[in-house]
Design an enzyme around this catalytic site. Structure first.
Site, PDB file in Angstrom:
ATOM      1  N   ASN A 110       0.850  -1.193   0.000  1.00 31.17           N
ATOM      2  CA  ASN A 110       0.000   0.000   0.000  1.00 31.17           C
ATOM      3  C   ASN A 110       0.884   1.239   0.000  1.00 31.17           C
ATOM      4  O   ASN A 110       2.049   1.190   0.397  1.00 31.17           O
ATOM      5  CB  ASN A 110      -0.900  -0.001   1.245  1.00 31.17           C
ATOM      6  N   HIS A 112       0.853   5.346   1.356  1.00 34.56           N
ATOM      7  CA  HIS A 112       0.158   6.190   2.333  1.00 34.56           C
ATOM      8  C   HIS A 112       0.795   7.584   2.332  1.00 34.56           C
ATOM      9  O   HIS A 112       2.024   7.703   2.317  1.00 34.56           O
ATOM     10  CB  HIS A 112       0.264   5.564   3.720  1.00 34.56           C
TER      11      HIS A 112
END
Length: 205
Positions: A110, A112
Site C-alpha cells: 500500500n 500512504h
C-alpha cells in the site's frame, strides 16, 4: 521466464493506477504488467482509465454480498485466475480481511500520504498540517492486519513550507507517489525486496 503480474486495487480517480499502468506499458516497471484492476465502485473514474489503457477490471458492489469475506473470496478467485504475483493498493478505500491479507502476505503493498508511523488512517495530509509538523511525505509499506501498520518498504520526505494548505501539500505528495510507487513495484518485479520480520531490505535497486 514468466511475466510478473500485478493487480491494482483502487476506488477513486486512479492517478496512481494510471502512473503504474503507463510505466508498465512503457516497459519501465521492471518487466511487470498490470493484469487486473479490482474496484469496489463500478462508476469510479479509475474504471475508465483502465478501459483506455486496456487493463481488465473486476468490478463489484460490496452491498451485493453478505460479508466482506464473501466478496474477498471472489476477488481471490479472480487474482488466482489472472496468476497475480503482487497486489498493489492504490486508493482502495476498504480494509482487507484475512481472506486476502493471509493469502498474499508479503505480496501485498500500500501507499500512504505520510511518513508512517505518523498519521495513519484517513486524512493523513490534514492530520499532518493540523499537528504542525515541518516534514511530511510518502510511505510504501506491506499490508498486515492493522491500519497502515505493516513493515515499511520505502519512504520519501517532503518539507512543509510556510503557508502550505491541504490542497497544495496534497498536490506535492501525489506527485511523489506517482514516482515512488512505480519504482517500488519495479523492485518487486526484479526480485529485489526481502522481508524479515519488520525489516525490509532492497538489493541494488
Amino acid at each position: 521466464m514468466s511475466v510478473y503480474r500485478i493487480a491494482i486495487f483502487a476506488s477513486g480517480e486512479g492517478s496512481n493506477f494510471q502512473a503504474l499502468a503507463e510505466r508498465a506499458n512503457a516497459g519501465e516497471l521492471g518487466g511487470a504488467e498490470i493484469a487486473l484492476l479490482v474496484c469496489d465502485k463500478p462508476s469510479a473514474p479509475v474504471v475508465q482509465r483502465a478501459e483506455r489503457l486496456g487493463v481488465q477490471a473486476h468490478l463489484f458492489k460490496p452491498k451485493d454480498y453478505d460479508s466482506r469475506e464473501a466478496y474477498e473470496r471472489e476477488i481471490v478467485h479472480k487474482l488466482e485466475e489472472h496468476r497475480v504475483d503482487l497486489v498493489v493498493l492504490a486508493g482502495y478505500m476498504r480494509l482487507l480481511t484475512p481472506v486476502i491479507v493471509d493469502k498474499y502476505r508479503g505480496r501485498l503493498i500500500n501507499i500512504h500520504p505520510s511518513l508512517l508511523p505518523a498519521f495513519p488512517g484517513k486524512d493523513a495530509i490534514g492530520q499532518a498540517l493540523a499537528y504542525g509538523v515541518k516534514v511530511s511525505g510518502v510511505t510504501v509499506h506491506f499490508v498486515d492486519e492493522g491500519m497502515d501498520t505493516g513493515p515499511i518498504i520505502a519512504q520519501k520526505a517532503l518539507p512543509i513550507v510556510s503557508g502550505e494548505t491541504v490542497d497544495s501539500l496534497a498536490q506535492a505528495i501525489h506527485a511523489i507517489e506517482r514516482e515512488l510507487y512505480p519504482q517500488v513495484v519495479s523492485w518487486f518485479a526484479k526480485g529485489l525486496v526481502q522481508l524479515d520480520g519488520r525489516q525490509v531490505t532492497v538489493s541494488n535497486p
